[in-house]
Structures are given as structure tokens and as C-alpha cells.
Design an enzyme around this catalytic site. Sequence first.
Site, PDB file in Angstrom:
ATOM      1  N   SER A 152       0.809  -1.217   0.000  1.00 52.45           N
ATOM      2  CA  SER A 152       0.000   0.000   0.000  1.00 52.45           C
ATOM      3  C   SER A 152       0.844   1.270   0.000  1.00 52.45           C
ATOM      4  CB  SER A 152      -0.939  -0.002   1.208  1.00 52.45           C
ATOM      5  OG  SER A 152      -0.215  -0.153   2.410  1.00 52.45           O
ATOM      6  N   ASP A 155      -5.235   8.068   8.655  1.00 51.71           N
ATOM      7  CA  ASP A 155      -5.366   6.769   9.322  1.00 51.71           C
ATOM      8  C   ASP A 155      -4.260   6.517  10.350  1.00 51.71           C
ATOM      9  OD1 ASP A 155      -3.102   6.016   7.893  1.00 51.71           O
ATOM     10  OD2 ASP A 155      -4.154   4.638   6.559  1.00 51.71           O
ATOM     11  N   HIS A 196      -0.453   5.010   7.347  1.00 51.00           N
ATOM     12  CA  HIS A 196       0.179   5.261   6.050  1.00 51.00           C
ATOM     13  C   HIS A 196       0.720   6.692   5.990  1.00 51.00           C
ATOM     14  CE1 HIS A 196      -2.502   1.832   5.081  1.00 51.00           C
ATOM     15  NE2 HIS A 196      -1.487   1.486   4.306  1.00 51.00           N
TER      16      HIS A 196
END
Length: 335
Positions: free
Chosen positions: A83, A247, A250
Site C-alpha cells: 500500500s 489513518d 500510512h
Amino acid sequence: MASVRRLVKASVATAVAGSGGGALSWFGYNYLMSQAGAARGVIGRNVAKPPEADGVYAPGETTPERWWREVPFDLHLMIFGDSSAAGVGALDAAEVPGVRIAILLAEETGKRIRLSTKAIGGATSRGLSGQVDAMFVAGPPPDAAVILIGANDVTAKNAIHASARRLGDAVERLRAGGAVVVVGTCPDLGVVTAIPQPLRSVVREWGRRLAAAQSTATRTAGGHPVPLADLLAKEFLASPDTMFSADRFHPSAAGYELAARQIVPVLASALGEWRGGPLPVLPDVSAAAQARTFAARLARMLTHLGLTASIRETAVHSLDHRAMRLPDRSAGEAT
């Protein structure tokens, strides 16, 4: 963070068992399991699809030209990994790490850079072979490849040596196809303050060992490792509100920009396109990273208490080789 609980089952049981005492081990295990649940509740699971960012980036331009067969380019850059490679946490295409790398590379080389992204959110080293397979199906290998992988191998408690071996295999395949390969090794999960202590020290130690193994595997396969944990941790610790996305796990646009600026000099140099002078020798483990380990903090505490050097050395050595020992199932793990 979906697999933090599984990580704890493997690592914490070993860590606390080294201290002896069944009751203490059980207490430690349950305490860290509760921390894992709390961390997962805070971080959650980011399922947002990163902005689409592929295309051809010309020097001085931040908006790509959509690529098709008639559109010229000078260098083909491909991004593989998890990611963080795909750009989860970025709010706009211009913030995606692959885009930042492509734009900086275009500025450095004066060439048109075609960007293609194969990275998939949630991927571990197990998924790299599939991403490389997809690349070969779609067309010839790129001129350059950047791989960002490792955090999910830690949270999924994948064996360190097996994870590094899979990365090395991917690098070797890309190098055999003629691509220059740069690997951003496992980040420092110890900077994620949503993970409470002492669990944060466990995942930091696992990640540190994985990053070192990744560096060795990458070099052996002919690639160029960039130790992101050592290069970025100071800034992430100093400005978490700026460097992390909403979040809290990340990177944000600023975090991705910082990572890209560490990767591009190594990438451009490997391509023979770097004009910024000699590159520094990057450490596998920096002094700053070592100073943040639990063992280092214990040594400072013992020094403050006035204990002798021999007692400090014995205590820290015991901690490093018993209390923080992490399991590695690579010998029996299927590839």
C-alpha cells in the site's frame, strides 16, 4: 495492521518466555494481545483505492500524458510492492509516491518518464512474484523498478529470511530482464504511535531485522537497497501530524515526498543519470535507529543508575538475545 494479533501470537510468546515464569509469560502475552486490539481499533483498515497516477511525465510537468503506443517516452519506471508503494493515504494523484519519484526523476534526467504501477495494497513479499508475473504478461520489463515492501510481512508475522528471499527472487527476475532495481526496505513501525508500548518495540525490532535481511538479499540479486527506516524515522517522529495520513499508519503527501527524495538519487545514480555528486554510503542500521531500541534505552537507564559497564553489558546482551528474540519459521515455511 490486520494481522497484528497473529504477529503477537508468534513473537510475544517467544519474547516473554525467555524471561521465565509461566504466570509472567501469560500476563505478558495477554497484555500485548490487548494492545494489538487497541492499535487495530485506532488504525482500522484503510480500504480506499489510491488515486490513479500512471502516464508519461515530462520534465517540468506535474500532470501526466496518458500513455498509449504512439506516445513517446525515454525511461519506463515501474512500481511494485504494498500500500505504501500504491500510495494509500495520498489524497491526490500528485501525492502518490510513484508520481513523486517519476517527477523528480524527470527533473534530474531531463527525460520523459513513463510510470506504471503494479503495487497492491495489503501485499506482502509473497505477492511480489505475482506482480512481476503481471508485468511480463503486460509487456517487456521496464528500464527501472522501485519496490516498497515489508510492513505487511511484519504484521503478518512472515518469516524474516523467507520474506527477504522472496524479495531477492523478484529483484533477480527484474534484473535478468534488464531493469535497474531500487528497494525501499521495511519502514520503522516504531514511529506509529497508535501502536502502544511495549508492542511497538516488538514490531520495531522485527522490522529492523527484516530490513537488514532485505538489504542483503537486494544487493545479492544486483539491486540497490534504500534503508527507509533509518532515513525517515527522525522526521516521522518529530512531525507525526504532518508525515502521517488521517489513518495514522500510512504516510501523508509530505511523508511520501520525503521517501521519494531518498529513493531518486539512488535510482538516478544506478541509471547513470545522477548529476548531484557522490552519494553517501547508506547504513543498514543507523546510529539513530539503534539509539531508539529498547536495549539502548535500558543501557542508558543502567548507566544513569551508576551500574558498572560489565553489569550493563550483561543485561543488554541478555535482552537482545533472549527477551527480544523473534521467531523465524523460514526453515519450514513453504515458498
